[in-house]
Design a protein around this motif. Structure first.
Motif, PDB file in Angstrom:
ATOM      1  N   ARG A 141     -59.581 -27.410  35.968  1.00 34.52           N
ATOM      2  CA  ARG A 141     -58.912 -26.655  37.036  1.00 34.52           C
ATOM      3  C   ARG A 141     -57.920 -25.647  36.469  1.00 34.52           C
ATOM      4  N   ALA A 142     -57.203 -26.044  35.437  1.00 34.50           N
ATOM      5  CA  ALA A 142     -56.244 -25.117  34.819  1.00 34.50           C
ATOM      6  C   ALA A 142     -56.974 -23.923  34.201  1.00 34.50           C
ATOM      7  N   ALA A 143     -58.119 -24.179  33.574  1.00 30.35           N
ATOM      8  CA  ALA A 143     -58.887 -23.082  32.984  1.00 30.35           C
ATOM      9  C   ALA A 143     -59.420 -22.152  34.073  1.00 30.35           C
ATOM     10  N   ALA A 191     -60.157 -37.753  35.549  1.00 24.96           N
ATOM     11  CA  ALA A 191     -59.056 -36.994  36.146  1.00 24.96           C
ATOM     12  C   ALA A 191     -58.466 -36.016  35.135  1.00 24.96           C
ATOM     13  N   ALA A 192     -58.365 -36.447  33.889  1.00 26.17           N
ATOM     14  CA  ALA A 192     -57.788 -35.577  32.859  1.00 26.17           C
ATOM     15  C   ALA A 192     -58.684 -34.365  32.603  1.00 26.17           C
ATOM     16  N   THR A 220     -67.635 -26.338  35.905  1.00 24.25           N
ATOM     17  CA  THR A 220     -67.143 -27.389  35.015  1.00 24.25           C
ATOM     18  C   THR A 220     -66.253 -28.370  35.765  1.00 24.25           C
ATOM     19  N   ILE A 221     -65.541 -27.905  36.764  1.00 27.47           N
ATOM     20  CA  ILE A 221     -64.735 -28.812  37.592  1.00 27.47           C
ATOM     21  C   ILE A 221     -65.626 -29.864  38.238  1.00 27.47           C
ATOM     22  N   SER A 222     -66.799 -29.443  38.717  1.00 27.45           N
ATOM     23  CA  SER A 222     -67.700 -30.369  39.412  1.00 27.45           C
ATOM     24  C   SER A 222     -68.303 -31.415  38.487  1.00 27.45           C
TER      25      SER A 222
END
Length: 761
Positions: free
Chosen positions: A617-619, A610-611, A603-605
């Motif tokens: 990234r936090a997840a 940015a939000a 999901t990061i990719s």
């Protein structure tokens, strides 16, 4: 063999086997390869028979003319020099059969000549205190083994008992495991505690009759001599875990453990830290101990020998005779004090930079390295002739030497095609990255006079523990290697993420002994053995999680991978429903838990803003830190960088060598003056032995916690948790403050502290 920080590169054995003898198997040994293929076919039939008679699942009693296990005894015999391994084989056979029938199976030694094991049923004339093996059992073994190598092994089962033997001590152990597999046992993974007893499948059947074999029995011989597992970076390997790895290796016919002398000269991942555990356990299984790796500087540290180095180079001046002799003496002295080491890996530093004068003196980096390796080999041939030298074809020295005499025929060459991908087979001409590497391997096959092995990257650190199972690619690669006369295959592993790579480790081990194994047929058998009625759903999961993560930088590729992972999640949910109340469910539940982490990673990719990337990234971080000790994911520099954190490459190791670990679920909190916020502590069981973690907090004036100290109990997958309330005084000035938490394990072991950053507004 992994470039920092983003990983863009990357007693001798008690039985005969890999060792310092000269020679290399080549494509000229067609007849031997053919014989191996015949042997593999012969072994398939009894395994199918075991399933037919019920022993492949929950056990069974069928098998006309087979051997009744209950009340039986194991007889073993061997020369004294081989007794340690053969007696261990007997204890393994007796122990597993005893577990199957829930009753004791005794093992005792016979004065019979040769080596082997016999399972003698109750009431057999040969089962008394002075009994021996019925002539009918041993009649065909010598014929089946004649003319084969030291690892050839055979077993036969009939009404008068079962026989397992081989041409060497290690071969007898392999025969014992083959017989157990014939009886329905499966060795899926090392017995790491995160598997909670599901690393193997052992049927339960008090009336088990091991099915009879056809004719004189079955015979097998591993196709390749060098079948290895590397510790490599060793971030999550421990001495206890390496014993479990050795156990799995022997059961899957791998014969060489490769451990760093001192990985990257960090002082963390050293052979001496684990030697006391590894050496005896390797010896009792006949496993070869191979030690060394990156780099020369471990034996010739720059801080001690500054005159042997040129500024800007991390390789010593190999053209300097005094420097080279000092290195050779250091290696020789180290090996002389550790006689169990049979192979030494003489590798330069990772990302080696060679002094220009040395390259000029010998004509190329490869030729300069050949000079180092050959000089060391010549010295060891005199001082320690039982030790073979290995070198890695990798990086700047991946091509064969061109200007000098090359490597001595007794040097083992390890070809390490780091820059390859697993979107294509290595020999696929359509692959831009792979085709040049395949050409280099062909060059080595022509140039090398000694043994040639391949260092495979089928479980990459840079994949961040994502589920990657390119079984068809691995099979195509193995066929290519076999066509070139390659005589070995190895890959590395980490216990922290063994589960998602379980099938890859198993299939790679199978290819090392049977390079012609069909990947689809193997996978179908594995899924049926491992997951029973959920095999179909797991097949869908495997098909949906085969992608090489190296392509995730391409948004469309990442989106396709994410869709595949979502499809895989649906398949696992179906499997969980099908396995309700069955013991296979735990492994599927772990795979489902791992897939949540994989979904968070990808999901990061695909996050477009940015939000959204910050949220993703936090997840990912939350899941990583929650599941890092459950056999699902390795928390190392690459995983930490994925969520935007920082970690020194060498600092991943200490985390996995604690008994327990405690941390804050979130290390930042914002609250208003006079307000309160929740703070959550979490303790985790790193070694899965159960611990009590005590904690205390130190807060600056104006910040108050609902409790200043306490204790958390952890046990396996059960974490310890505590929710606290942090309150800011109304008079506290706005700004940033720090609350420090100290932790101790079991009252005596200091654990790393945690720091909470508090922003008061």
């Amino acid at each position: 063999m992994h470039r920092h920080p983003d990983d863009r590169t990357g007693t001798a054995a008690a039985a005969a086997g890999p060792g310092p003898g000269p020679g290399r198997r080549t494509v000229l040994r067609t007849a031997a390869v053919g014989a191996t293929a015949v042997a593999a076919t012969a072994l398939a039939a009894p395994e199918a028979a075991a399933r037919k008679h019920g022993t492949g699942g929950t056990g069974g009693t069928g098998g006309t003319g087979g051997t009744q296990v209950a009340g039986s005894a194991v007889l073993w015999w061997a020369p004294d020099a081989e007794a340690e391994v053969v007696s261990f084989a007997a204890s393994e056979l007796a122990g597993y059969l005893g577990r199957i029938v829930s009753g004791p199976v005794a093992a005792r030694r016979s004065a019979r000549p040769g080596r082997g094991l016999a399972l003698l049923p109750a009431g057999s004339p040969s089962s008394g205190a002075h009994g021996d093996v019925p002539a009918s059992l041993g009649a065909g073994a010598d014929r089946l083994l004649a003319g084969r190598g030291p690892e050839a092994h055979t077993f036969t089962v009939g009404a008068t008992g079962a026989l397992a033997t081989g041409n060497g001590a290690r071969a007898v152990l392999y025969a014992a495991y083959a017989l157990l597999e014939h009886a329905g046992v499966r060795f899926f993974a090392p017995a790491f505690p995160q598997y909670e007893g599901r690393a193997e499948r052992v049927p339960r059947d008090g009336g088990l009759v091991i099915p009879a074999t056809a004719g004189a029995g079955t015979v097998a011989e591993p196709a390749w001599t060098w079948r290895r597992k590397y510790v490599e970076e060793g971030t999550s390997h421990t001495a206890e875990g390496l014993v479990l790895l050795l156990d799995w290796m022997a059961k899957n016919r791998l014969n060489t453990l490769v451990h760093p002398y001192d990985y990257n000269h960090w002082g963390h991942i050293t052979y001496d830290r684990v030697r006391e555990s590894v050496s005896p356990e390797a010896a009792r299984r006949g496993i070869v101990v191979e030690v060394g790796g990156h780099g020369y500087e471990s034996f010739l540290p720059r801080e001690r020998y500054p005159d042997f180095y040129t500024p800007g180079s991390n390789v010593f001046n190999v053209h300097d005779e005094a420097a080279l002799n000092t290195y050779v003496r250091a290696v020789t002295g180290y090996l002389a004090g550790r006689p169990e080491i049979a192979v030494f890996d003489a590798w330069p530093p990772d990302t080696a930079t060679w002094p220009a004068a040395s390259v000029a003196a010998f004509g190329s980096v490869a030729d300069a390295e050949a000079h180092v390796v050959n000089t060391l080999r010549a010295a060891l041939a005199t001082a320690l002739p039982s030790v073979r030298v290995e070198r890695v074809a990798y990086g700047a020295a991946i091509a064969p030497p061109s200007a000098g005499p090359g490597f001595h025929p007794e040097v083992l060459i390890d070809f390490a095609p780091y820059e390859r991908n697993y979107l294509h087979a290595l020999a696929d001409p359509a692959s831009g990255p792979n085709a040049p590497l395949a050409a280099l391997l062909r060059s080595w096959a022509e140039a090398a006079d000694g043994p040639l092995s391949v260092y495979d990257y089928n479980r990459r650190y840079r994949w961040r523990s994502l589920p990657v199972r390119p079984l068809r690619i691995l099979a195509a690669d193995a066929r290519f290697y076999e066509s070139l006369g390659v005589d070995g295959l190895g890959s590395y592993s980490e216990p922290a993420d063994w589960l998602p790579f379980e099938a890859v480790h198993l299939f790679s081990a199978r290819l090392a002994r049977e390079p012609g194994t069909d990947p689809d047929a193997w996978l179908a058998e594995y899924l049926a053995d491992r997951f029973g009625p959920a095999a179909g759903a797991l097949g869908e999961y495997f098909r949906a999680t085969a992608a090489d993560p190296d392509g995730l930088a391409d948004p469309s590729y990442a989106a396709a991978v994410l869709a595949g992972y979502r499809s895989a999640a649906t398949a696992l949910d179906s499997a969980l429903a099908a396995l309700a109340g069955r013991e296979e469910r735990l492994v599927v539940a772990l795979l489902r838990s791992h897939l949540e982490l994989a979904l968070a990673d990808v999901t990061i990719s695909v996050s477009a803003t940015a939000a959204s990337r910050a949220t993703a990234r936090a997840a990912y971080r939350a899941l990583l830190e929650e599941r890092r000790f459950r056999g699902l994911v390795l928390q190392d520099i690459r995983a930490v960088q994925r969520w935007g954190g920082s970690l020194a490459h060498r600092d991943g190791y200490p985390l996995y060598h604690l008994p327990a670990h405690a941390s804050l679920v979130s290390d930042r909190v914002t609250l208003a003056r006079g307000g309160s916020a929740a703070v959550r502590l979490r303790a985790q069981d790193v070694d899965w032995r159960g611990h009590t973690v005590t904690w205390s907090a130190s807060a600056p004036p104006g910040l108050t916690l609902s409790a200043a100290s306490g204790a958390l109990t952890v046990s396996g997958a059960s974490d310890g948790a505590r929710r606290l309330t942090l309150t800011a005084a109304g008079s506290l000035a706005p700004g940033t403050h720090t609350v420090v938490f100290a932790f101790t394990g079991d009252g005596t072991v200091p654990l790393p502290p945690a720091r909470l950053t508090v922003t008061v507004v």
